[in-house]
Design a protein around this motif. Structure first.
Motif, mmCIF file in Angstrom:
data_model
loop_
_atom_site.group_PDB
_atom_site.id
_atom_site.type_symbol
_atom_site.label_atom_id
_atom_site.label_comp_id
_atom_site.label_asym_id
_atom_site.label_seq_id
_atom_site.Cartn_x
_atom_site.Cartn_y
_atom_site.Cartn_z
ATOM 1 N N VAL A 123 70.294 -26.044 -38.043
ATOM 2 C CA VAL A 123 70.682 -26.669 -36.778
ATOM 3 C C VAL A 123 71.575 -25.715 -35.989
ATOM 4 N N ARG A 124 71.478 -25.813 -34.668
ATOM 5 C CA ARG A 124 72.351 -25.021 -33.790
ATOM 6 C C ARG A 124 73.281 -25.975 -33.063
ATOM 7 N N GLN A 125 74.465 -25.485 -32.755
ATOM 8 C CA GLN A 125 75.412 -26.355 -32.063
ATOM 9 C C GLN A 125 75.099 -26.400 -30.563
ATOM 10 N N LEU A 126 75.084 -27.611 -30.019
ATOM 11 C CA LEU A 126 74.861 -27.771 -28.582
ATOM 12 C C LEU A 126 76.213 -27.830 -27.885
ATOM 13 N N ARG A 127 76.502 -26.809 -27.104
ATOM 14 C CA ARG A 127 77.723 -26.849 -26.286
ATOM 15 C C ARG A 127 77.322 -27.074 -24.838
ATOM 16 N N THR A 128 76.567 -26.116 -24.305
ATOM 17 C CA THR A 128 75.978 -26.292 -22.976
ATOM 18 C C THR A 128 74.462 -26.177 -23.184
ATOM 19 N N PHE A 129 73.695 -26.344 -22.099
ATOM 20 C CA PHE A 129 72.243 -26.204 -22.231
ATOM 21 C C PHE A 129 71.783 -24.755 -22.095
ATOM 22 N N ASP A 130 72.735 -23.831 -22.062
ATOM 23 C CA ASP A 130 72.344 -22.415 -22.011
ATOM 24 C C ASP A 130 71.683 -21.981 -23.318
ATOM 25 N N GLY A 131 72.162 -22.513 -24.433
ATOM 26 C CA GLY A 131 71.569 -22.172 -25.744
ATOM 27 C C GLY A 131 70.109 -22.584 -25.822
ATOM 28 N N PRO A 132 69.795 -23.857 -25.565
ATOM 29 C CA PRO A 132 68.381 -24.261 -25.561
ATOM 30 C C PRO A 132 67.539 -23.471 -24.547
ATOM 31 N N ARG A 133 68.115 -23.173 -23.376
ATOM 32 C CA ARG A 133 67.350 -22.424 -22.354
ATOM 33 C C ARG A 133 66.998 -21.036 -22.876
ATOM 34 N N ARG A 134 67.984 -20.367 -23.476
ATOM 35 C CA ARG A 134 67.715 -19.011 -23.985
ATOM 36 C C ARG A 134 66.676 -19.030 -25.096
ATOM 37 N N LEU A 135 66.773 -20.023 -25.966
ATOM 38 C CA LEU A 135 65.796 -20.106 -27.060
ATOM 39 C C LEU A 135 64.386 -20.236 -26.506
ATOM 40 N N LEU A 136 64.199 -21.102 -25.503
ATOM 41 C CA LEU A 136 62.862 -21.299 -24.944
ATOM 42 C C LEU A 136 62.392 -20.065 -24.176
ATOM 43 N N GLU A 137 63.310 -19.410 -23.483
ATOM 44 C CA GLU A 137 62.923 -18.193 -22.746
ATOM 45 C C GLU A 137 62.413 -17.140 -23.713
ATOM 46 N N ARG A 138 63.093 -17.011 -24.854
ATOM 47 C CA ARG A 138 62.641 -16.036 -25.862
ATOM 48 C C ARG A 138 61.308 -16.462 -26.464
ATOM 49 N N ALA A 139 61.254 -17.736 -26.868
ATOM 50 C CA ALA A 139 60.064 -18.233 -27.579
ATOM 51 C C ALA A 139 58.830 -18.180 -26.692
ATOM 52 N N CYS A 140 59.003 -18.526 -25.408
ATOM 53 C CA CYS A 140 57.842 -18.598 -24.522
ATOM 54 C C CYS A 140 57.387 -17.210 -24.064
ATOM 55 N N SER A 141 58.210 -16.189 -24.287
ATOM 56 C CA SER A 141 57.765 -14.857 -23.892
ATOM 57 C C SER A 141 57.062 -14.157 -25.054
ATOM 58 N N ARG A 142 57.142 -14.793 -26.247
ATOM 59 C CA ARG A 142 56.419 -14.231 -27.406
ATOM 60 C C ARG A 142 54.950 -14.538 -27.289
ATOM 61 N N SER A 143 54.118 -13.611 -27.741
ATOM 62 C CA SER A 143 52.693 -13.947 -27.765
ATOM 63 C C SER A 143 52.119 -13.653 -29.129
#
Ligand SMILES: [Mg+2]
Length: 216
Positions: free
Chosen positions: A196-216
Motif C-alpha cells: 500500500v502507498r500512503q495517500l497525502r495528496t492526489f499527486d502520488g496517484p497521478r504520477r503512478l498513472l502517468e508512469r503506468a500509462c506511458s509504458r507499453s
C-alpha cells in the motif's frame, strides 16, 4: 504491444475530501461525539448499518445541511488536477461510497466533476430523521461491493488504482493493483503487510498513472 489500461475506483469521504463529510454532519447535527464516530471504524461495525441508524438522528432541513457542507467540505489537494489528467490518459474514474447523495452529488457538481459515475446512498428527510437507502448494494455489504467494483474493471482488462481511508475499504484495497490509503485503512493495510502507498495528496496517484500509462 498495447498500452496498459487503467481504471480508478475512489472512496469519497476522507479520501476525495480532506475530512469525512458524513462524520462532520453527524457531529454537528446528530449529537455524535468524536469518540462515537471513531468507534464506528472498528472493522466489526457494518458501515452501512451504522450510517443508516445514525442519520436518523439528523433532523435539519436539507438546505441547512447543504449550506453546512459547502462551508466545511474541501477536496484533497491535487484532486481536480488528477481527474483532468485521468481524462487525458483515458483512465476511467468512478466513486464508490457509503456516503449520501445529499452532499456527494452536491460537492462533485460544485467542483465540476458532476459527470463522474458514482455509487452512493440516497437520502430523504422524513418525520423520523434523515432516511438513508443503499439500493445499489442489492444485499451485498459495502466492503464486498467496493471490492466487486475493483474486480469489474479488472475483468474488463484494466488494472485498478484504488484509494480509500476507512475499514470498509480494506477488501477493495487488497483486490486493487495499486492501493493508496490514509487513516484507518492505512493502519490496517500496514498491519496485514499488504502492499500500500500512503495517500497525502492526489499527486502520488497521478504520477503512478502517468508512469503506468506511458509504458507499453
Ligand atoms: Mg472514507
Amino acid at each position: 504491444m498495447s498500452r496498459e489500461r487503467w481504471a480508478v475506483v475512489l472512496d469519497f469521504d476522507g479520501t476525495i475530501t480532506k475530512n469525512d463529510v458524513a462524520d462532520s454532519i453527524l457531529n454537528e447535527f446528530g449529537g455524535l461525539t468524536r469518540r462515537m464516530i471513531n468507534a464506528s471504524y472498528n472493522p466489526s461495525v457494518v458501515t452501512e448499518e451504522w450510517v443508516r441508524s445514525m442519520f436518523l438522528r439528523v433532523n435539519e432541513t436539507p438546505a441547512r445541511l447543504r449550506r453546512f457542507v459547502r462551508e466545511t467540505a474541501e477536496a484533497r489537494e491535487g484532486f481536480h488536477g488528477f481527474i483532468g489528467r485521468c481524462r487525458e490518459l483515458g483512465v476511467a474514474v468512478e466513486v464508490v461510497s457509503g456516503g449520501l447523495d445529499l452532499y456527494l452529488d452536491l460537492l462533485l457538481a460544485d467542483w465540476g466533476h458532476g459527470h463522474l459515475p458514482r455509487y452512493r446512498a440516497s437520502s430523504r428527510m422524513t418525520k423520523k430523521g434523515l432516511s438513508v437507502r443503499y439500493s445499489y448494494l442489492k444485499g451485498a455489504t459495502l466492503d464486498a461491493f467496493k471490492r466487486e467494483r475493483v474486480r469489474v474493471h479488472q475483468r474488463s482488462g484494466r488494472r485498478v488504482l484504488f484509494a480509500g481511508d476507512g475499514t470498509s475499504d480494506i477488501e477493495a484495497a487488497c483486490a486493487a493493483d495499486a492501493a493508496f490509503a490514509r487513516s484507518h485503512l492505512w493502519r490496517h493495510m500496514r498491519k496485514r503487510g499488504e502492499n500500500v502507498r500512503q495517500l497525502r495528496t492526489f499527486d502520488g496517484p497521478r504520477r503512478l498513472l502517468e508512469r503506468a500509462c506511458s509504458r507499453s
